[in-house]
Structure formats: C-alpha cells, structure tokens
Scaffold this motif. Structure first.
Motif, PDB file in Angstrom:
ATOM      1  N   VAL A   1       0.848  -1.196   0.000  1.00 23.95           N
ATOM      2  CA  VAL A   1       0.000   0.000   0.000  1.00 23.95           C
ATOM      3  C   VAL A   1       0.889   1.252   0.000  1.00 23.95           C
ATOM      4  O   VAL A   1       0.581   2.249  -0.638  1.00 23.95           O
ATOM      5  CB  VAL A   1      -0.931   0.015   1.233  1.00 23.95           C
ATOM      6  N   HIS A   2       1.993   1.156   0.694  1.00 26.64           N
ATOM      7  CA  HIS A   2       2.965   2.247   0.756  1.00 26.64           C
ATOM      8  C   HIS A   2       4.237   1.843   0.010  1.00 26.64           C
ATOM      9  O   HIS A   2       4.771   0.741   0.237  1.00 26.64           O
ATOM     10  CB  HIS A   2       3.294   2.585   2.213  1.00 26.64           C
ATOM     11  N   GLY A   3       4.718   2.746  -0.854  1.00 31.09           N
ATOM     12  CA  GLY A   3       5.837   2.417  -1.741  1.00 31.09           C
ATOM     13  C   GLY A   3       7.040   1.813  -1.042  1.00 31.09           C
ATOM     14  O   GLY A   3       7.504   0.730  -1.406  1.00 31.09           O
ATOM     15  N   SER A   4       7.530   2.485  -0.009  1.00 33.26           N
ATOM     16  CA  SER A   4       8.771   2.040   0.634  1.00 33.26           C
ATOM     17  C   SER A   4       8.570   0.783   1.487  1.00 33.26           C
ATOM     18  O   SER A   4       9.517   0.278   2.069  1.00 33.26           O
ATOM     19  CB  SER A   4       9.348   3.167   1.504  1.00 33.26           C
ATOM     20  N   GLU A   5       7.314   0.296   1.540  1.00 28.48           N
ATOM     21  CA  GLU A   5       7.028  -0.900   2.346  1.00 28.48           C
ATOM     22  C   GLU A   5       6.843  -2.128   1.443  1.00 28.48           C
ATOM     23  O   GLU A   5       6.049  -3.022   1.735  1.00 28.48           O
ATOM     24  CB  GLU A   5       5.780  -0.632   3.204  1.00 28.48           C
ATOM     25  N   TRP A   6       7.596  -2.166   0.333  1.00 27.75           N
ATOM     26  CA  TRP A   6       7.411  -3.226  -0.660  1.00 27.75           C
ATOM     27  C   TRP A   6       7.757  -4.610  -0.122  1.00 27.75           C
ATOM     28  O   TRP A   6       7.384  -5.622  -0.717  1.00 27.75           O
ATOM     29  CB  TRP A   6       8.204  -2.907  -1.928  1.00 27.75           C
TER      30      TRP A   6
ATOM     31  N   TRP B   1       9.712   7.121  -0.360  1.00 30.47           N
ATOM     32  CA  TRP B   1       8.409   7.481  -0.943  1.00 30.47           C
ATOM     33  C   TRP B   1       7.341   6.446  -0.547  1.00 30.47           C
ATOM     34  O   TRP B   1       7.525   5.240  -0.720  1.00 30.47           O
ATOM     35  CB  TRP B   1       8.556   7.518  -2.469  1.00 30.47           C
ATOM     36  N   LYS B   2       6.217   6.937  -0.024  1.00 24.54           N
ATOM     37  CA  LYS B   2       5.131   6.027   0.366  1.00 24.54           C
ATOM     38  C   LYS B   2       3.856   6.214  -0.478  1.00 24.54           C
ATOM     39  O   LYS B   2       3.055   5.305  -0.629  1.00 24.54           O
ATOM     40  CB  LYS B   2       4.777   6.253   1.845  1.00 24.54           C
ATOM     41  N   SER B   3       3.651   7.431  -0.988  1.00 25.88           N
ATOM     42  CA  SER B   3       2.397   7.778  -1.679  1.00 25.88           C
ATOM     43  C   SER B   3       2.304   7.136  -3.058  1.00 25.88           C
ATOM     44  O   SER B   3       3.199   6.405  -3.470  1.00 25.88           O
ATOM     45  CB  SER B   3       2.321   9.300  -1.827  1.00 25.88           C
TER      46      SER B   3
ATOM     47  N   PHE C   1      -1.189  -5.375   5.088  1.00 30.44           N
ATOM     48  CA  PHE C   1       0.161  -5.410   5.657  1.00 30.44           C
ATOM     49  C   PHE C   1       0.916  -4.124   5.356  1.00 30.44           C
ATOM     50  O   PHE C   1       0.917  -3.632   4.231  1.00 30.44           O
ATOM     51  CB  PHE C   1       0.953  -6.606   5.105  1.00 30.44           C
ATOM     52  N   HIS C   2       1.517  -3.599   6.392  1.00 26.92           N
ATOM     53  CA  HIS C   2       2.389  -2.426   6.276  1.00 26.92           C
ATOM     54  C   HIS C   2       3.702  -2.767   6.983  1.00 26.92           C
ATOM     55  O   HIS C   2       3.835  -3.811   7.608  1.00 26.92           O
ATOM     56  CB  HIS C   2       1.729  -1.214   6.942  1.00 26.92           C
ATOM     57  N   ALA C   3       4.666  -1.842   6.887  1.00 32.24           N
ATOM     58  CA  ALA C   3       5.911  -1.975   7.639  1.00 32.24           C
ATOM     59  C   ALA C   3       6.215  -0.584   8.232  1.00 32.24           C
ATOM     60  O   ALA C   3       5.917   0.421   7.596  1.00 32.24           O
ATOM     61  CB  ALA C   3       7.053  -2.422   6.721  1.00 32.24           C
ATOM     62  N   GLN C   4       6.737  -0.472   9.389  1.00 37.35           N
ATOM     63  CA  GLN C   4       7.196  -1.518  10.257  1.00 37.35           C
ATOM     64  C   GLN C   4       6.691  -1.225  11.665  1.00 37.35           C
ATOM     65  O   GLN C   4       5.982  -0.258  11.884  1.00 37.35           O
ATOM     66  CB  GLN C   4       8.736  -1.588  10.230  1.00 37.35           C
TER      67      GLN C   4
HETATM   68 ZN   LIG Z   1       2.252   1.709   5.512  1.00 35.41          ZN
END
Ligand SMILES: [Zn+2]
Length: 303
Positions: free
Chosen positions: A63-68, A144-146, A210-213
């Motif tokens: 969902v968030h770019g840097s949380e791949w 980047w997350k957006s 799921f997200h991090a962290q």
């Molecule tokens: Zn997230």
C-alpha cells in the motif's frame, strides 16, 4: 520457498512481480490471477485467488511504496499455502481443507505499484510525472510512500476522511507529499478505487492489510468495530508476539482497514511487520514470515 528463493529475496519491483506471477501460475494450477485495476501510471494491480467460494478472505500489501517487503511477504504466503496444499502432510493442511470449504483466499500483493517503483528506482520510474515526483521527493525517493501523484492511499479512504484531512492540515501537510497527504477527496485515486470497487462487488468476510514496520496490530476503528475483532486481534498478537495498538492521532481514519470496518462492518486489521527503518532489508523476509506464519494460518481458520 526454495524454488522461488531468488525471486522472493530481491527488490519487489514490477519486473520481479511479473516473474513471480509467471512462476506461481506455472507451478500451482489452482492459483489464478487477475488484473483488478491500474495505477495512475497504468501499472497493473494484480489479484491472486485460491479457492472457488464466493466468500473471501482478503490480504493486501504494498500500500505504501517504501514498504514493498509486504508484497514479498504475500507472495511467500501464497507459495507456502500452495505448497501446503500440494504436500498434503502438514498439520496446516487440515486448516486449509476446512478453510476452502467455506471461503476463498484473495491476495493483492501490490496495491500501489507506482509508489513501489518510485521507492526502488527513483523519479525516472514515474514516467511523465518524473519532474513532479522529483520536486516532491527533494532527492529522497527511497522513502516514498504515496502514489505517483503524491497521495497517500492509506489516507484516501472514506472513513472519517474529514477528520484525518484536518489533522493533516494541522501538521502542515496541505499539498501532495511523499506520505500522509490524503488527496482532494475520498477515493480520488485509482489505487484506492481499485480496492473499494473490489470490496463492494465481492463478499469479503475479513481482511488484513500489511504495512511496515513496528511489529504491531491495529484492529479497531470507531464504534463500528465488530465485537469479535478484539478477540481475533488478541490471538493474532499472542501467536506473533506483535503488540496490539491504537493509531497515533495522524493515522486516525482514512485507511483501508478503517473503511472496511465502517463500510462493510467486518473484522479488518492493519499489521505492521518487521522492525527498523523503511525500506526494510529484504534479508529480514524469512524471519518476518516465520514469526507470522502461525498468526496467518490462525486467521485462515477463523475466517
Ligand atoms: Zn504503511
């Protein structure tokens, strides 16, 4: 995991996801895949299915770019489930057999493919939005997350959206941003609408995003949170060692879990996997998954 190790233990960019999809569909005839939407930059949003029931349990990542790393986590989960079905001798097989009599499993490993690509490969991967992304990121695309328009997908759902918008404004986030800008109106973004349209047209029983962290489990949103959500979350926490949490104020509303609770009235959870600074090192993946497997299979058993 062995057949897939090389693909799972690397950056989860568009190319890797295509290779994973091909390898998964070739090896497991009972897994199917569909494109259920497209990102701002026309990257496909894929959905994997195991099972034939029209009742579904949903898992989302990326969902968030840097949380791949959460995308890789879901591919690994799909592979583990598929191997368990084939091998038919694990104690997990019983859970799965009972599960598939009641519902199907749906996986959307990468909700925000543009954001992931920007985090992994920089502003040039934003195609005609390259200059815009470069300006917004100020040289820091890794975090980047957006999506590619600088809208945080997990602030863009119609769940007390005005409240989170006000909190964004109070924090000085009034323009597109790498993170935490919720857009001009709820569901303004194609990535958000891909999820809401899917959920409106399918019978979803429960979901985990799921997200991090942080190693935390978020389970509640407003008085509409189903009564059984807390019990499920407590068991999830017990099995994973993750903490049960409530969001800090800026994260209050606008999220996918929040929307599922408000709109569908179903148990929905955000699980923040791993510890450290995003993007987490992919080397953490086996350890993160090992710690979560009991929790994941428990989730399959409660529906
Ligand atoms: Zn997230």
């Amino acid at each position: 995991m062995n057949d897939f190790k090389n693909l799972l233990m690397k950056d989860c960019d568009e190319h890797t996801r295509q290779q994973l999809k091909k390898a998964i569909l070739e090896k497991y005839f009972f897994v199917s895949a569909d494109t259920i939407g497209k990102s701002i930059l026309e990257r496909e949003i894929e959905c994997f299915r195991i099972g034939n029931s029209d009742k579904e349990i949903l898992f989302c990542g990326g969902v968030h770019g840097s949380e791949w790393i959460t995308s890789q986590l879901l591919y690994l989960f799909i592979i583990r489930i598929a191997d368990t079905i084939i091998n038919c001798k694990s104690q997990l097989t019983e859970i799965l057999l009972s599960c598939f009599q009641k519902y199907s499993l749906i996986f959307i490993p990468c909700v925000n493919p543009d954001g992931v690509e920007i985090s992994l490969h920089g502003s040039q991967s934003a195609k005609h939005l390259e200059n815009f992304v470069r300006r917004v990121a100020k040289g820091d695309t890794v975090h980047w997350k957006s999506n590619a328009l600088g809208v945080d997908i997990n602030h863009n759902f119609n769940a007390d959206w005005q409240n989170i918008k006000k909190k964004e404004m109070d924090s000085g986030i009034t323009f597109p941003s790498m993170t935490r800008y919720g857009g001009e109106f709820p569901e303004s973004e194609p990535e958000t609408r891909t999820l809401t349209e899917y959920c409106r047209t399918h019978h979803i029983l429960s979901a985990i995003a799921f997200h991090a962290q942080g190693e935390e489990i978020y389970w509640s949103f407003s008085e509409k949170t189903p009564v059984r959500s807390l019990e499920i979350a407590q068991k999830m926490a017990e099995l994973s060692g993750y903490a049960l949490s409530f969001p800090e104020s800026i994260a209050d509303g606008g999220g996918f879990k929040d929307w599922l609770i408000v709109e569908k009235g179903i148990p929905a959870f955000t699980v923040e996997v791993g510890k450290g600074e995003n993007p987490l090192d992919i080397a953490q993946l086996p350890e993160i998954y090992a710690r979560l497997e009991k929790m994941l299979f428990y989730f399959l058993s409660v529906g």
